[in-house]
Scaffold this active site. Structure first.
Site, mmCIF file in Angstrom:
data_model
loop_
_atom_site.group_PDB
_atom_site.id
_atom_site.type_symbol
_atom_site.label_atom_id
_atom_site.label_comp_id
_atom_site.label_asym_id
_atom_site.label_seq_id
_atom_site.Cartn_x
_atom_site.Cartn_y
_atom_site.Cartn_z
ATOM 1 N N ILE A 173 0.809 -1.221 0.000
ATOM 2 C CA ILE A 173 0.000 0.000 0.000
ATOM 3 C C ILE A 173 0.840 1.267 0.000
ATOM 4 O O ILE A 173 0.337 2.348 -0.282
ATOM 5 C CB ILE A 173 -0.975 0.031 1.193
ATOM 6 C CG1 ILE A 173 -0.221 -0.012 2.526
ATOM 7 C CG2 ILE A 173 -1.979 -1.092 1.093
ATOM 8 C CD1 ILE A 173 -1.121 0.180 3.741
ATOM 9 N N SER A 174 2.136 1.147 0.324
ATOM 10 C CA SER A 174 2.972 2.340 0.357
ATOM 11 C C SER A 174 4.438 1.957 0.219
ATOM 12 O O SER A 174 4.862 0.906 0.711
ATOM 13 C CB SER A 174 2.755 3.102 1.674
ATOM 14 O OG SER A 174 3.597 4.229 1.752
ATOM 15 N N GLN A 175 5.191 2.822 -0.459
ATOM 16 C CA GLN A 175 6.617 2.580 -0.630
ATOM 17 C C GLN A 175 7.386 3.857 -0.327
ATOM 18 O O GLN A 175 7.145 4.901 -0.935
ATOM 19 C CB GLN A 175 6.913 2.122 -2.063
ATOM 20 C CG GLN A 175 8.391 1.902 -2.335
ATOM 21 C CD GLN A 175 8.669 1.528 -3.775
ATOM 22 O OE1 GLN A 175 7.741 1.415 -4.577
ATOM 23 N NE2 GLN A 175 9.930 1.338 -4.109
ATOM 24 N N GLY A 176 8.297 3.786 0.643
ATOM 25 C CA GLY A 176 9.122 4.925 0.990
ATOM 26 C C GLY A 176 10.576 4.663 0.659
ATOM 27 O O GLY A 176 10.928 3.618 0.100
ATOM 28 N N ALA A 177 11.447 5.614 1.002
ATOM 29 C CA ALA A 177 12.859 5.469 0.707
ATOM 30 C C ALA A 177 13.492 4.345 1.516
ATOM 31 O O ALA A 177 14.421 3.683 1.054
ATOM 32 C CB ALA A 177 13.580 6.781 0.993
ATOM 33 N N GLU A 178 12.978 4.114 2.726
ATOM 34 C CA GLU A 178 13.591 3.137 3.609
ATOM 35 C C GLU A 178 12.787 1.862 3.766
ATOM 36 O O GLU A 178 13.348 0.787 3.977
ATOM 37 C CB GLU A 178 13.802 3.753 5.004
ATOM 38 C CG GLU A 178 14.572 2.861 5.947
ATOM 39 C CD GLU A 178 14.572 3.367 7.381
ATOM 40 O OE1 GLU A 178 15.342 2.828 8.176
ATOM 41 O OE2 GLU A 178 13.791 4.288 7.687
ATOM 42 N N ALA A 179 11.463 1.958 3.644
ATOM 43 C CA ALA A 179 10.639 0.796 3.961
ATOM 44 C C ALA A 179 9.434 0.693 3.032
ATOM 45 O O ALA A 179 9.045 1.668 2.373
ATOM 46 C CB ALA A 179 10.167 0.872 5.413
ATOM 47 N N LYS A 226 5.326 -3.435 8.233
ATOM 48 C CA LYS A 226 6.351 -2.522 7.718
ATOM 49 C C LYS A 226 7.640 -3.311 7.545
ATOM 50 O O LYS A 226 8.120 -3.953 8.486
ATOM 51 C CB LYS A 226 6.565 -1.354 8.688
ATOM 52 C CG LYS A 226 7.555 -0.319 8.179
ATOM 53 C CD LYS A 226 7.620 0.883 9.113
ATOM 54 C CE LYS A 226 8.589 1.928 8.588
ATOM 55 N NZ LYS A 226 8.644 3.122 9.473
ATOM 56 N N ASP A 284 10.826 12.917 11.861
ATOM 57 C CA ASP A 284 10.420 13.029 10.456
ATOM 58 C C ASP A 284 8.963 13.484 10.389
ATOM 59 O O ASP A 284 8.127 12.835 9.763
ATOM 60 C CB ASP A 284 10.608 11.690 9.746
ATOM 61 C CG ASP A 284 10.411 11.786 8.241
ATOM 62 O OD1 ASP A 284 10.543 12.901 7.686
ATOM 63 O OD2 ASP A 284 10.121 10.751 7.609
#
Length: 259
Positions: A21-27, A49, A158
């Site tokens: 459902i979500s993609q970030g720089a770290e996870a 996560k 953050d």
């Protein structure tokens, strides 16, 4: 990306379906209907996560960082659960060696189908003159959550409008939750708290510039109310944080002018 999703499904066994459902720089953040300790409990939705391996890092350094950050975030979530008045995801399970955190799901969807983080909520309501009072109340509540966090000597690290999720309660009432504590830490330093406030102020300014002045004013109003309730009216603790916040602001402006 498909390889990562397949790897996560393999790690969790075939009986645990996951949805990215979500993609970030770290996870990466996945959604599942299966509880980690009770596979037969499928009446709720949970969040997983996952911090994948980073090919650009030395394998040993990567493992050490993954373990450190996963443990740090999990410990923070466990600590927040003991604090009165803090809204944050509930920690369910943690595997620091492989980079997994299993937690409760919060938030939902706005009427336009967007996920109900603060960023999307403000975009959705920006052109509705009748929603001003609701937006003000939400931002005051958000500011209060940050204030409670700081009063308990924790900083987020953050703070952006994407890392604040709203959960609907009633017709026009939204309850804010702070999420993504991967960079959080215990800190008594007013510098760290001032930076937290500055990061959120800049995030609001960059995405909602036309309304940023009022938005940030309402956030500070809620923040101050938390300190007033925790320490008493006109506390020296609040004065120190706001003074440091202004200093951080000035440093930020100077850097922007220099380029």
């Amino acid at each position: 990306m498909d390889e990562i999703v397949t790897g996560v499904e393999h790690y969790l066994t075939e009986n645990v379906p996951v949805k990215l459902i979500s993609q970030g720089a770290e996870a990466l953040v996945f959604e599942t209907s299966v509880h980690p300790y009770n596979p037969n409990k499928t009446d709720e939705t949970y969040i997983i996560k996952y911090r994948p391996q980073k090919a650009y890092r030395h394998p040993q350094i990567d493992k050490t960082l993954t373990k450190h950050r996963t443990l740090g975030e999990s410990r923070c979530l466990a600590k927040l659960a003991t604090m009165s008045g803090i809204n944050a995801p509930q920690l369910i399970a943690c595997d620091p060696y492989n980079g997994y955190i299993w937690q409760s799901k919060i938030g939902g969807l706005l009427p336009n189908g967007e996920f109900s983080n603060l960023k999307n909520y403000l975009w959705f309501n920006k052109n509705d003159p009748y929603s001003t009072i609701n937006v003000e109340n939400v931002l005051i509540s958000v500011g209060k959550q940050i204030g409670i966090l700081h009063c308990n000597q924790y900083v987020h690290g953050d703070l952006t409008s994407s890392n604040i999720v709203l959960e609907k309660s009633g017709l026009n009432n939204w309850i804010p939750f702070l999420i993504d504590f991967g960079l959080s830490s215990y800190s008594t330093l007013v510098e760290d708290k001032g930076v937290d406030l500055y990061v959120l102020e800049r995030a609001i300014l960059s995405t909602h510039s036309s309304f940023a002045e009022n938005y940030n004013k309402w956030l500070l109003k809620g923040y101050e109310s938390a300190y007033n309730e925790f320490y008493g009216a006109k506390s020296s603790e609040l004065v120190q944080v706001l003074k440091k916040f202004e200093e951080v602001r000035l440093r930020g402006r100077k850097r922007s002018m220099i380029g």
